[in-house]
Design a protein around this motif. Structure first.
Motif, mmCIF file in Angstrom:
data_model
loop_
_atom_site.group_PDB
_atom_site.id
_atom_site.type_symbol
_atom_site.label_atom_id
_atom_site.label_comp_id
_atom_site.label_asym_id
_atom_site.label_seq_id
_atom_site.Cartn_x
_atom_site.Cartn_y
_atom_site.Cartn_z
ATOM 1 N N ARG A 12 9.829 -1.807 3.736
ATOM 2 C CA ARG A 12 9.233 -1.975 5.052
ATOM 3 C C ARG A 12 9.461 -3.352 5.298
ATOM 4 N N GLY B 125 9.044 3.930 11.122
ATOM 5 C CA GLY B 125 7.914 3.146 10.468
ATOM 6 C C GLY B 125 8.371 2.182 9.252
ATOM 7 N N SER B 126 9.776 2.047 9.188
ATOM 8 C CA SER B 126 10.242 1.101 8.022
ATOM 9 C C SER B 126 10.214 -0.321 8.638
ATOM 10 N N MET C 154 8.691 -3.167 11.207
ATOM 11 C CA MET C 154 7.781 -3.663 12.153
ATOM 12 C C MET C 154 8.104 -4.871 12.807
ATOM 13 N N ASP D 287 -0.439 -7.436 7.147
ATOM 14 C CA ASP D 287 0.015 -6.399 7.559
ATOM 15 C C ASP D 287 0.607 -5.455 6.202
ATOM 16 N N LEU D 288 1.252 -6.306 5.373
ATOM 17 C CA LEU D 288 1.658 -5.566 4.072
ATOM 18 C C LEU D 288 0.604 -4.919 3.280
ATOM 19 N N GLU E 198 -2.662 -4.357 3.960
ATOM 20 C CA GLU E 198 -3.019 -3.295 4.808
ATOM 21 C C GLU E 198 -2.210 -2.168 4.341
ATOM 22 N N PHE E 199 -0.882 -2.030 4.568
ATOM 23 C CA PHE E 199 -0.104 -0.899 4.496
ATOM 24 C C PHE E 199 -0.063 -0.314 2.879
ATOM 25 N N THR F 219 -3.395 1.232 2.693
ATOM 26 C CA THR F 219 -3.279 2.795 3.249
ATOM 27 C C THR F 219 -2.437 3.657 2.481
ATOM 28 N N LYS F 220 -1.360 3.485 1.847
ATOM 29 C CA LYS F 220 -0.484 4.094 1.273
ATOM 30 C C LYS F 220 -0.788 4.445 -0.426
#
Length: 581
Positions: free
Chosen positions: A417, A443-444, A446, A461-462, A464-465, A468-469
């Motif tokens: 990412r 999606g890789s 942003m 942001d990271l 949250e990513f 999420t994952k």
């Protein structure tokens, strides 16, 4: 034969007949250029002038020599390309001032003026096709046969390379084999005060090659916009504009100055290169649009030689598609030796495919081979333990994060990412912008608003990513440059354990890079994202005398940051293996 608006050009007609009979194989780009020439033949407003072509051929064969001084016989391809430049003309109507009979004032009359159609010619052909010699023919012809006072420019990535266009002209001046050059070189260059008839009229000086009859000069200049813009050159040759890491559109800069003159000419010659997504690739996209008919520009001639498919490398009968002068300026044996070398030396494979066969390799260069950069099938590593690699060294441009998931049987899953600013995205040239759009869509990559990346915005942001994952990050490897704020916040929120500083350099990079290379060779790095494939394809390493390697960070414009982040994650995993048991 006089001007004709329906005649088939002599040398193109011969070439077309050989193609139709199957004697000369051509690729689809040359076929599209042939269609454009057929449209010129059918256009009643465009005229063919064989006399202009024959004068150029007569001059070259009568006065010019090869670089070693031997007699010159123009190749059929030279005649074909030269005919395309000099053979096509059209008429424009202009109002011209004429003095009145009484000598007072002027009045205007409408008059038709003959203008050459082709102002730019792009010649993309394989190494060994005598491209520089072709450029020298035009430089010399216009320098000595144009009665006006002009400036001519020869440029290339290096000044020494540009001298290859000047060398045949200097040799021809020394040899003076024809009557015209005998006249031009008669006399002494040291005679500056005596009889003008005893002075030399054409000579190679420290400024370049000068014609003292007309005051014209052909000079070498560096391939830089700052050195080229603002000039008024009538004839320009740009050599190897695709081969090097060229970040500026020098052809556009030359055209801005040359367009002040009527009937200017720019000849851009190059073989294909291995550095992708630079200014040259953006120009190629424009040329392909012209060839396809999406953008109509009859003032440009395009001869783009290459193989249609990589499978044709093994078929010698197809090699003429990439180099039409094969067997004349370069031997089949030379090509065969390069094919064998490409099979046995993977590091040289991509350069050979580009330079000898015109196959652009999309940046797959020296450290990872093409096969090693092919993505795997889609994978999900939900709730799996991983090591996180961080490379924030281009904080104002590109921030890279790579997740490394230890799997069974020595396999490693890889997810990436990255972050850039909207300001950076808007400034990208067309060629690399298309590539970035692909990364954004998968999606890789942003895009965050602003001019400079805010590390706290990136962190949030990271974070949250990761949530999420459901990635289980157990250790972190990071390059300390520009990473202080990010790492301090990570320590505050996640604790100080498993955080490893990976200082860049051959001492720390050599071993992990070697191990990652072995994993890539065995296809044990499981990645499915185009961004990771792109970064691996651009990765180049420097090797010292002891065999120690480190990533070449000077290529930061080509985005190898994710490979650097993967190496950091790998080092962190090795230092914290007990956390994964």
């Amino acid at each position: 034969m006089a001007l004709s608006n329906y005649a088939v050009p002599v040398y193109y007609g011969r070439f077309r007949d050989q193609v139709l009979k199957g004697e000369i194989p051509v690729n689809k780009e040359i076929a599209m250029e042939m269609n454009r020439i057929d449209q010129l033949i059918e256009n009643p407003g465009i005229y063919y002038d064989p006399e202009a072509v024959e004068k150029w051929i007569s001059y070259c064969e009568g006065e010019m020599t090869l670089t070693d001084g031997s007699d010159l016989k123009l190749l059929d391809t030279f005649k074909l390309w030269g005919e395309q430049v000099l053979g096509w003309w059209y008429f424009v109507e202009r109002s011209l001032p004429v003095p009145n009979p009484n000598g007072r004032g002027v009045h205007f009359i409408n008059k038709k003026i003959k203008k050459r159609l082709i102002n730019k010619q792009y010649l993309i052909v394989a190494r060994g096709a005598a491209k520089s010699m072709y450029g020298a023919m035009f430089q010399s012809y216009f320098l000595n046969c144009d009665p006006s006072t002009t400036v001519q420019i020869a440029t290339a990535p290096t000044m020494k390379q540009a001298e290859e266009v000047m060398a045949p002209q200097r040799t021809a001046i020394v040899r003076a084999k024809g009557p015209y050059f005998k006249f031009l070189t008669d006399g002494s260059i040291q005679n500056t005060t005596g009889n003008r008839m005893d002075r030399v009229k054409l000579a190679s000086t420290k400024k370049g090659i000068e014609n003292f009859l007309t005051g014209s000069i052909c000079e070498v200049r560096p391939m830089s916009i700052n050195k080229l813009q603002g000039a008024r050159p009538k004839v320009c040759t740009v050599d190897e504009w695709l081969s090097g890491d060229i970040r500026e559109d020098v052809i556009g800069a030359l055209e801005q100055g040359a367009s002040k003159l009527d009937d200017y000419l720019i000849i851009a010659m190059s073989s294909e290169g291995t550095v992708r997504n630079n200014a040259g690739d953006t120009i190629k996209m424009e040329l392909l649009s012209i060839l396809k008919g999406e953008y109509v520009n009859p003032h440009v001639s395009i001869w783009y030689y290459k193989l249609d498919d990589i499978k044709e490398v093994s078929d010698p009968s197809m090699w003429l598609k990439a180099n039409p002068n094969l067997g004349k300026t370069v031997t089949y044996e030379t090509y065969q030796l390069d094919v064998e070398r490409a099979e046995n030396a993977p590091a040289a494979r991509n350069d050979i495919l580009a330079k000898r066969f015109g196959i652009p390799m999309e940046g797959y260069t020296y450290f990872f081979t093409y096969e090693e950069t092919l993505p795997h099938r889609q994978k999900s590593f939900w709730q799996m333990p991983c090591s996180l690699g961080i490379d924030l060294s281009q904080g104002d441009d590109f921030c890279a994060f790579t997740f490394l998931f230890p799997l069974r049987q020595n396999e490693f899953g890889v997810k990436t990412r990255s972050y850039i600013t909207s300001h950076t995205l808007m400034k990208l040239p067309n060629a690399i912008r298309q590539k970035y759009d692909e990364f954004i869509n998968e999606g890789s990559l942003m895009v965050l608003d602003g001019t400079v990346l805010d590390m706290m915005d990136v962190y949030e942001d990271l974070d949250e990513f990761i949530i999420t994952k459901s990635y289980d990050v157990r250790c972190i490897g990071y390059d300390p440059y520009n990473a202080k704020d990010f790492i301090n916040r990570w320590k505050t929120e996640n604790g100080p354990y498993g955080i490893e500083k990976v200082i860049q350099g051959a001492k720390t990079e050599s071993v992990p890079l070697g191990e990652l290379k072995k994993l890539a060779e065995e296809r044990l790095l499981i990645f499915d994202q185009a961004l990771m494939s792109f970064a691996m394809g651009n990765a180049i390493t420097l090797e010292d005398t002891n065999g120690n390697r480190k990533l070449l960070k000077r290529r930061y414009n080509e985005k190898i940051d994710n490979v650097s982040a993967m190496m950091d994650a790998y080092v962190a995993w090795k230092l914290n293996r007990d956390a994964f048991e």
